[in-house]
Structures are given as structure tokens and as C-alpha cells.
Scaffold this motif. Structure first.
Motif, PDB file in Angstrom:
ATOM      1  N   LEU A 199      25.008  49.509  34.821  1.00 15.48           N
ATOM      2  CA  LEU A 199      25.310  49.750  36.232  1.00 15.48           C
ATOM      3  C   LEU A 199      25.840  48.470  36.842  1.00 15.48           C
ATOM      4  CD1 LEU A 199      25.162  51.436  38.885  1.00 15.48           C
ATOM      5  CD2 LEU A 199      22.792  50.614  39.131  1.00 15.48           C
ATOM      6  N   LEU A 200      27.034  48.537  37.421  1.00 12.73           N
ATOM      7  CA  LEU A 200      27.617  47.418  38.149  1.00 12.73           C
ATOM      8  C   LEU A 200      27.564  47.727  39.636  1.00 12.73           C
ATOM      9  CD1 LEU A 200      30.820  46.480  36.101  1.00 12.73           C
ATOM     10  CD2 LEU A 200      28.921  44.942  36.626  1.00 12.73           C
ATOM     11  N   VAL A 201      26.977  46.817  40.409  1.00 12.85           N
ATOM     12  CA  VAL A 201      26.900  46.958  41.860  1.00 12.85           C
ATOM     13  C   VAL A 201      27.563  45.719  42.450  1.00 12.85           C
ATOM     14  CG1 VAL A 201      25.389  47.267  43.847  1.00 12.85           C
ATOM     15  CG2 VAL A 201      24.752  48.251  41.641  1.00 12.85           C
ATOM     16  N   LEU A 202      28.765  45.876  42.967  1.00 14.20           N
ATOM     17  CA  LEU A 202      29.590  44.750  43.380  1.00 14.20           C
ATOM     18  C   LEU A 202      29.895  44.855  44.872  1.00 14.20           C
ATOM     19  CD1 LEU A 202      32.126  44.872  40.383  1.00 14.20           C
ATOM     20  CD2 LEU A 202      29.919  43.677  40.507  1.00 14.20           C
ATOM     21  N   ASP A 203      29.227  44.016  45.659  1.00 11.51           N
ATOM     22  CA  ASP A 203      29.365  44.049  47.111  1.00 11.51           C
ATOM     23  C   ASP A 203      30.404  43.014  47.539  1.00 11.51           C
ATOM     24  OD1 ASP A 203      29.013  44.659  49.738  1.00 11.51           O
ATOM     25  OD2 ASP A 203      26.922  44.015  49.859  1.00 11.51           O
ATOM     26  N   GLU A 204      31.550  43.463  48.013  1.00  8.50           N
ATOM     27  CA  GLU A 204      32.681  42.614  48.408  1.00  8.50           C
ATOM     28  C   GLU A 204      33.037  41.615  47.296  1.00  8.50           C
ATOM     29  OE1 GLU A 204      34.410  43.299  50.879  1.00  8.50           O
ATOM     30  OE2 GLU A 204      33.088  44.600  52.018  1.00  8.50           O
ATOM     31  N   PRO A 205      33.287  42.091  46.082  1.00  5.97           N
ATOM     32  CA  PRO A 205      33.527  41.175  44.963  1.00  5.97           C
ATOM     33  C   PRO A 205      34.842  40.407  45.065  1.00  5.97           C
ATOM     34  CG  PRO A 205      34.014  43.419  44.286  1.00  5.97           C
ATOM     35  CD  PRO A 205      33.382  43.498  45.655  1.00  5.97           C
ATOM     36  N   PHE A 206      35.811  40.898  45.863  1.00  6.18           N
ATOM     37  CA  PHE A 206      37.112  40.251  45.936  1.00  6.18           C
ATOM     38  C   PHE A 206      37.172  39.148  46.993  1.00  6.18           C
ATOM     39  CE2 PHE A 206      37.757  44.596  44.430  1.00  6.18           C
ATOM     40  CZ  PHE A 206      38.418  44.360  43.240  1.00  6.18           C
ATOM     41  N   ALA A 207      36.107  38.996  47.777  1.00  5.78           N
ATOM     42  CA  ALA A 207      36.099  38.001  48.850  1.00  5.78           C
ATOM     43  C   ALA A 207      36.216  36.593  48.266  1.00  5.78           C
ATOM     44  CB  ALA A 207      34.812  38.120  49.660  1.00  5.78           C
ATOM     45  N   GLY A 208      37.105  35.793  48.833  1.00  3.42           N
ATOM     46  CA  GLY A 208      37.244  34.404  48.414  1.00  3.42           C
ATOM     47  C   GLY A 208      38.103  34.190  47.188  1.00  3.42           C
ATOM     48  N   LEU A 209      38.702  35.258  46.638  1.00  2.00           N
ATOM     49  CA  LEU A 209      39.512  35.140  45.429  1.00  2.00           C
ATOM     50  C   LEU A 209      40.998  35.130  45.763  1.00  2.00           C
ATOM     51  CD1 LEU A 209      37.712  37.631  42.990  1.00  2.00           C
ATOM     52  CD2 LEU A 209      37.255  35.193  43.338  1.00  2.00           C
ATOM     53  N   ASP A 210      41.779  34.445  44.931  1.00  2.00           N
ATOM     54  CA  ASP A 210      43.231  34.501  45.087  1.00  2.00           C
ATOM     55  C   ASP A 210      43.776  35.738  44.385  1.00  2.00           C
ATOM     56  OD1 ASP A 210      43.218  33.905  42.351  1.00  2.00           O
ATOM     57  OD2 ASP A 210      43.661  31.786  42.679  1.00  2.00           O
ATOM     58  N   GLY A 256      31.975  52.844  29.883  1.00  2.00           N
ATOM     59  CA  GLY A 256      30.813  53.645  30.231  1.00  2.00           C
ATOM     60  C   GLY A 256      29.959  53.145  31.366  1.00  2.00           C
ATOM     61  N   ALA A 257      30.321  52.030  31.993  1.00  2.00           N
ATOM     62  CA  ALA A 257      29.492  51.500  33.082  1.00  2.00           C
ATOM     63  C   ALA A 257      29.610  52.365  34.330  1.00  2.00           C
ATOM     64  CB  ALA A 257      29.891  50.061  33.413  1.00  2.00           C
ATOM     65  N   SER A 258      28.486  52.666  34.957  1.00  5.28           N
ATOM     66  CA  SER A 258      28.466  53.277  36.289  1.00  5.28           C
ATOM     67  C   SER A 258      28.695  52.157  37.292  1.00  5.28           C
ATOM     68  CB  SER A 258      27.118  53.954  36.544  1.00  5.28           C
ATOM     69  OG  SER A 258      26.827  54.895  35.538  1.00  5.28           O
ATOM     70  N   THR A 259      29.640  52.332  38.193  1.00  5.20           N
ATOM     71  CA  THR A 259      30.064  51.205  39.023  1.00  5.20           C
ATOM     72  C   THR A 259      30.204  51.611  40.482  1.00  5.20           C
ATOM     73  OG1 THR A 259      31.283  50.308  37.126  1.00  5.20           O
ATOM     74  CG2 THR A 259      31.808  49.397  39.284  1.00  5.20           C
ATOM     75  N   VAL A 260      29.674  50.766  41.369  1.00  5.25           N
ATOM     76  CA  VAL A 260      29.836  50.955  42.808  1.00  5.25           C
ATOM     77  C   VAL A 260      30.411  49.662  43.377  1.00  5.25           C
ATOM     78  CG1 VAL A 260      28.718  51.543  44.993  1.00  5.25           C
ATOM     79  CG2 VAL A 260      27.837  52.483  42.847  1.00  5.25           C
ATOM     80  N   VAL A 261      31.494  49.788  44.149  1.00  8.36           N
ATOM     81  CA  VAL A 261      32.214  48.635  44.676  1.00  8.36           C
ATOM     82  C   VAL A 261      32.441  48.807  46.169  1.00  8.36           C
ATOM     83  CG1 VAL A 261      34.388  47.334  44.591  1.00  8.36           C
ATOM     84  CG2 VAL A 261      33.402  48.227  42.484  1.00  8.36           C
ATOM     85  N   THR A 262      32.240  47.745  46.932  1.00  7.57           N
ATOM     86  CA  THR A 262      32.689  47.711  48.319  1.00  7.57           C
ATOM     87  C   THR A 262      33.824  46.700  48.417  1.00  7.57           C
ATOM     88  OG1 THR A 262      31.253  45.916  49.121  1.00  7.57           O
ATOM     89  CG2 THR A 262      30.321  48.137  49.071  1.00  7.57           C
ATOM     90  N   ASP A 263      34.724  46.904  49.372  1.00  5.66           N
ATOM     91  CA  ASP A 263      35.880  46.016  49.463  1.00  5.66           C
ATOM     92  C   ASP A 263      36.574  46.212  50.804  1.00  5.66           C
ATOM     93  OD1 ASP A 263      38.161  44.369  48.769  1.00  5.66           O
ATOM     94  OD2 ASP A 263      39.245  46.231  48.386  1.00  5.66           O
ATOM     95  N   HIS A 264      36.940  45.100  51.448  1.00  7.78           N
ATOM     96  CA  HIS A 264      37.736  45.209  52.669  1.00  7.78           C
ATOM     97  C   HIS A 264      39.077  44.504  52.529  1.00  7.78           C
ATOM     98  CE1 HIS A 264      35.892  41.191  53.332  1.00  7.78           C
ATOM     99  NE2 HIS A 264      37.006  40.956  53.990  1.00  7.78           N
ATOM    100  N   THR A 265      39.440  44.107  51.291  1.00  6.09           N
ATOM    101  CA  THR A 265      40.686  43.375  51.074  1.00  6.09           C
ATOM    102  C   THR A 265      41.834  44.278  50.644  1.00  6.09           C
ATOM    103  OG1 THR A 265      40.298  42.932  48.712  1.00  6.09           O
ATOM    104  CG2 THR A 265      39.315  41.405  50.301  1.00  6.09           C
ATOM    105  N   GLY A 266      41.534  45.526  50.299  1.00  5.31           N
ATOM    106  CA  GLY A 266      42.578  46.421  49.809  1.00  5.31           C
ATOM    107  C   GLY A 266      42.793  46.340  48.316  1.00  5.31           C
ATOM    108  N   SER A 267      42.061  45.465  47.636  1.00 10.70           N
ATOM    109  CA  SER A 267      42.228  45.300  46.190  1.00 10.70           C
ATOM    110  C   SER A 267      41.814  46.535  45.410  1.00 10.70           C
ATOM    111  CB  SER A 267      41.411  44.094  45.704  1.00 10.70           C
ATOM    112  OG  SER A 267      41.824  42.911  46.345  1.00 10.70           O
ATOM    113  N   ARG A 268      40.954  47.348  45.987  1.00 10.55           N
ATOM    114  CA  ARG A 268      40.453  48.516  45.258  1.00 10.55           C
ATOM    115  C   ARG A 268      41.546  49.523  44.947  1.00 10.55           C
ATOM    116  NH1 ARG A 268      39.028  49.205  50.505  1.00 10.55           N
ATOM    117  NH2 ARG A 268      39.668  51.143  51.496  1.00 10.55           N
TER     118      ARG A 268
END
Length: 262
Positions: free
Chosen positions: A134-145, A163-175
């Protein structure tokens, strides 16, 4: 996650009656404005905090990236990754992932001295150690180029394919580059499905009096927001015109409007 509720002490309910399932090899994008309970939901899902009500079941090994990585760590990036790998019984410490994400600088210096971007890269590298279920990624793109965001998208898509179950939040549009299979939004402490495929989404950039920010981000159709000198909104495409009309009526000035294809 079934009928999950969360409150801190005797304070108001941050989450209430939340039902959310994430299947194997499924990627769920979680949207929500500031204060919606989004980050609390991510911490409950990852097992960092316990729910006040309801239950979270079926959770396997978890790779978690918080919205804000702990500041002031005296460990170096290399030692931190070694420590996390040892806890999980993994031989691979994630240093290759760190390089892939574009880490720049000395990995043997204390993490407290790293830039925000490099600290984020360390947080991301440790989350992928030992192939978490399980991957839980809260704003993972913040601060990245841009390069690092592209690499991270590829890493997430690969983990989901494996096979990983994944939940992502994002406000950068990268998703938009993620192979997401479902989008849900948190609002008023509950979760609802969002159909972004049929209507698309739009972006609105506003100037608003500070006392109106809370009212603007709570307008129907607003999926996410970020606030600084300008208020940036992500809006469900079908509600874009009504959000613009309401924002103008409140006295906001519109700087930019864009609409993605449905």
C-alpha cells in the motif's frame, strides 16, 4: 476503510462515516481543499493515527509520504534510508531511487540542512523501499522539479502495475500522468466519487480578500485549492462557469482560467 470517523479529543469531527476501498493494483486520486480532512484521511489510511470510529482492514506493508516531512532530523539522508530499510527488513536502502529522483547535494549531511526539494526526495525514496503493498502519498510532487515529477510518476505507475494499492493527493496537476483508475474527493469530512472523465476539470486563479478565502474554496465544484498571494482553484469542468460567477459576485478578481479536455 468502513464508517471511519476521526476527531481529536473533544473537538469537531474531522472525518465522519468515511467508506473507502482500494483494490490491489488500483490507483485512487484523492482530492480536497485545505481543511477538508484530506491529510487526516491519509494518515488514518496509512495507520499513522487510529480512527475514533469505524475500522481500517486489509492493510499490508505501507509506504507513506506525509504532507509535511518531519523537520530537524539529525540523521543524514543515507543513514535515514538505511534505518528505514532495516526496519522493513530490506537489503535495498533506496539510494538508487534517491538518485533517480534527482537528489542534489551530500547525502551524508544532516537532513535538517537539506532543501525542501531534497528532503521530499528522501521521503519518497523511503516510501518505495521493500515494495510496499500500500502506497499512501500525500502531496508527493510538492517541491519537485519537472524531471523529478516525471520520474515519480513513472515510479508510481510501475508500483501499481506490480500490484501496489495506491492513494495519491496532488495539487500540482502532475497526476494527469498517472494511470489513475478512480478519483474521489473529501468534503466536509466525507468522501464522494468524482467523475472527471466526462466533464474534465478547470483551473481558476483569483485575487480575493483574505476573509473570503474560506467561502471561495467551499463553493460547489471546487476540488482542490492552494493559497498564497493568489488563490488557485481546481474545479470540476461542469461547475466552472458557476464557480466563476460566484467568485466574481463575492468581489474576487479573475487572473486566469483554463479548462482541460474531458
Amino acid at each position: 476503510m468502513t464508517e471511519v470517523g476521526k476527531r481529536y479529543g473533544r473537538g469537531p469531527w474531522v472525518l465522519r462515516g468515511v467508506d473507502l476501498s482500494v483494490d490491489r493494483a488500483e490507483l485512487v486520486v484523492l482530492l480536497g481543499v485545505n481543511g477538508s480532512g484530506k491529510s487526516t484521511l491519509m494518515r488514518v489510511l496509512a495507520g499513522i493515527v487510529a480512527p475514533t470510529a469505524g475500522a481500517v482492514t486489509g492493510r499490508s506493508t505501507v509506504g507513506f509520504v506525509p504532507e509535511r516531512f518531519p523537520a530537524g532530523l539529525k540523521l543524514s539522508a543515507r543513514d535515514y534510508l538505511r534505518h528505514q530499510a532495516a526496519i522493513r527488513g530490506a537489503a535495498d536502502t533506496g539510494m538508487e531511487l534517491l538518485e533517480r529522483l534527482g537528489f542534489a547535494g551530500n547525502p551524508d549531511r544532516p537532513m535538517a540542512e537539506l532543501s525542501k526539494g531534497n528532503t521530499q526526495r528522501v521521503a519518497l525514496a523511503q516510501a518505495f523501499v521493500a515494495a510496499p503493498g500500500l502506497l499512501v502519498l500525500d502531496e508527493p510532487f510538492a517541491g519537485l522539479d519537472e524531471h523529478s515529477r516525471a520520474e515519480l510518476c513513472a515510479m508510481i505507475n510501475s508500483a501499481v502495475a506490480e500490484g501496489a494499492s495506491t492513494v495519491v493527493t496532488d495539487h500540482t496537476g502532475s497526476r494527469s500522468r498517472l494511470a489513475s483508475t478512480r478519483t474521489v474527493a473529501v468534503a466536509d469530512g466525507s468522501v464522494r466519487p468524482v467523475d472527471t472523465e466526462s466533464t474534465g476539470t478547470g483551473a481558476v486563479v483569483l485575487t480575493c480578500p483574505s476573509d473570503l478565502h474560506a467561502e471561495v474554496i467551499s463553493l460547489p465544484g471546487v476540488l482542490q485549492s492552494s493559497q498564497g498571494p493568489l488563490v488557485r482553484l481546481e474545479v470540476l469542468g461542469a461547475e466552472l462557469d458557476s464557480v466563476l460567477t460566484a467568485a466574481l459576485a463575492l468581489g474576487c478578481s479573475v487572473h486566469e482560467v483554463s479548462r482541460s479536455a474531458a
